[in-house]
Design an enzyme around this catalytic site. Structure first.
Site, mmCIF file in Angstrom:
data_model
loop_
_atom_site.group_PDB
_atom_site.id
_atom_site.type_symbol
_atom_site.label_atom_id
_atom_site.label_comp_id
_atom_site.label_asym_id
_atom_site.label_seq_id
_atom_site.Cartn_x
_atom_site.Cartn_y
_atom_site.Cartn_z
ATOM 1 C CG PHE A 29 -11.381 6.203 -9.759
ATOM 2 C CD1 PHE A 29 -11.124 4.894 -10.086
ATOM 3 C CD2 PHE A 29 -12.453 6.476 -8.917
ATOM 4 C CE1 PHE A 29 -11.904 3.853 -9.588
ATOM 5 C CE2 PHE A 29 -13.241 5.454 -8.404
ATOM 6 C CZ PHE A 29 -12.960 4.147 -8.746
ATOM 7 C CG HIS A 32 -3.787 0.304 -6.231
ATOM 8 N ND1 HIS A 32 -3.713 1.334 -5.321
ATOM 9 C CD2 HIS A 32 -4.976 0.448 -6.870
ATOM 10 C CE1 HIS A 32 -4.826 2.064 -5.407
ATOM 11 N NE2 HIS A 32 -5.600 1.545 -6.331
ATOM 12 C CD GLU A 46 -1.083 -3.678 -8.208
ATOM 13 O OE1 GLU A 46 -0.165 -3.120 -7.580
ATOM 14 O OE2 GLU A 46 -2.243 -3.828 -7.743
ATOM 15 C CB CYS A 60 -6.626 5.293 -5.368
ATOM 16 S SG CYS A 60 -8.413 5.212 -5.511
ATOM 17 C CE LYS A 108 -5.440 0.271 -1.776
ATOM 18 N NZ LYS A 108 -4.015 0.174 -2.145
ATOM 19 C CG HIS A 147 -8.877 1.705 -1.771
ATOM 20 N ND1 HIS A 147 -7.840 2.576 -1.531
ATOM 21 C CD2 HIS A 147 -9.071 1.715 -3.121
ATOM 22 C CE1 HIS A 147 -7.433 3.087 -2.682
ATOM 23 N NE2 HIS A 147 -8.153 2.583 -3.650
#
Length: 413
Positions: free
Chosen positions: A401, A304, A315, A165, A337, A342
């Site tokens: 990830f 994010h 975050e 991502c 998002k 996403h």
């Protein structure tokens, strides 16, 4: 080759997204709080727990590519080429530099997963001779970068970033470094993804990453205590980066300067973020240091903000760790998002575009559907409605990830 720290600016933008297939359409919808989430149309979801996605609508690759190229390319590459064409046409950079001084850095998290699924089914059902001779070039993750380079005769480096991502953000950041240090003078950069496929959705469901809500108005819920996973999105975004003096000399429109970039790894877990958020915080610190951040400057952070339980609270911890509790509460933070879903390897790219538009128009897009704030997520996430705000510095966070963390910083020139 010049090796000093040259300034890098953005002179072109392009978007193919769930909320619009041009920059203007996408931006207008985002600041109006319009989302692109709905029932999956690309395959039958009867046996799937997750039935929603943020799909690209009304996209015709023939608007950008010849029929033969369409047939020989995966959907992710088609999105990438389309976004790149938009950005390059706006920029006008091609032809102003020798081909060997123009590069392509274009990311994807997964690449041609739809092609892989379709060709594997052919193999099982009809035997090896029926697998397409274009299977491999359609599948591989570098092909969006390769096709963009071919389209515009970019003979500098042509490389993907594949950091889950964080791919789009890393692609942009590495392109910035290449221009800064003299390896190239301009770059087409960004990210593309098209993973709304039977195999892709099943994989994300089974790792419990996706929201299983069937209500499009209550599925992608960043920073809300009701959140239960992200909504898968798709699309692409492209930016043309250019050495500042060259852009000024040719009279290019300049959206802003990429003034900071940070890239770190948690080195902790393949999917879970580090609970103390040290890695994400270090990426933000690196970007802020390069940007020359001074305490008291007005900041917007495009988070994010996936809508997963661990990401959003971690975050929040990272932002507080970097800025301190007092300053963190003054910052405007939002997760777009909530509207785009996403977009995986394209997420950082479209969010970079959003950051530049926020700087240009002095409008901060909202976090849609934030109705029940999580007590562990206690910053100003610009709930539900865009706000007018002139900010000095904009950050875009991406956390992938594998523990990949990346952050970009932008200023007006």
């Amino acid at each position: 080759m010049e090796t000093t720290n040259r300034r890098v600016v953005v002179t072109g933008l392009g978007v193919v997204s769930p909320v619009g297939n041009t920059v203007d359409a996408c931006w207008k919808n985002l600041i109006a709080g319009v989302h692109g989430i709905g029932p999956i149309t690309q395959f039958d979801t009867t046996d799937y727990k997750a039935k929603l996605a943020a799909e690209v609508k009304d996209f015709n690759p023939r608007d950008y590519m010849e029929k033969g190229d369409v047939l020989r390319s995966d959907r992710f590459s088609q999105f990438g080429v389309a976004a790149a064409i938009q950005a390059v046409e706006e920029s006008g950079v091609i032809g102003t530099l020798p081909p060997e001084r123009v590069s392509v850095y274009f990311g994807t998290g997964i690449g041609g997963i739809t092609t892989f699924s379709e060709e594997h089914k052919k193999l099982l059902d009809r035997g090896p001779k029926r697998v397409s001779p274009y299977f491999i070039p359609m599948l591989i993750a570098n092909m969006a970068a390769g096709m963009i380079a071919i389209r515009f005769n970019c003979q500098g480096a042509a490389m993907p970033a594949v950091t889950a991502c964080a791919s789009g953000t890393n692609a942009i950041g590495e392109a910035v470094r290449a221009i800064r240090h003299g390896y190239t003078d301009a770059a087409i950069t960004g990210g593309a993804e098209a993973a709304v496929s039977p195999c892709g959705v099943a994989g994300f469901i089974n790792m419990q990453a996706l929201s299983v809500s069937e209500d499009p108005e209550a599925a992608s819920l960043p920073f809300d205590k009701r959140r239960g996973g992200f909504v898968l999105g798709e699309g692409a975004a492209a930016l043309v980066l250019e050495e500042y003096e060259h852009a000024v000399k040719r009279g290019a429109k300049i959206y802003g300067e990429v003034c900071g970039y940070g890239s770190t790894c948690d080195a902790y877990h393949i999917t879970s973020p580090q609970p103390d958020a040290i890695g994400g915080a270090r990426a933000m610190e690196q970007a802020l240091t390069e940007a020359g951040y001074q305490k008291g400057e007005k900041i917007y952070i495009n988070a994010h903000g996936t809508g997963t339980y661990l990401n959003d609270k971690t975050e929040t911890v990272a932002i507080k760790r970097v800025l301190g509790e007092e300053e963190a509460r003054k910052v405007l933070v939002s997760s777009t998002k909530s509207m785009t879903g996403h977009m995986l390897g394209a997420a950082g790219a479209i969010e970079a575009v959003i950051c530049l538009k926020a700087l240009e128009d002095r409008i901060i897009p909202p976090t849609l559907h934030l109705e029940e704030p999580d007590p562990e997520c206690d910053l100003n996430y610009v709930p539900n409605q865009a706000v007018k705000a002139q900010v000095d510095l904009v950050l875009s966070n991406s956390l992938g990830f594998g523990g990949h963390n990346a952050c970009l910083a932008f200023r007006k020139v």
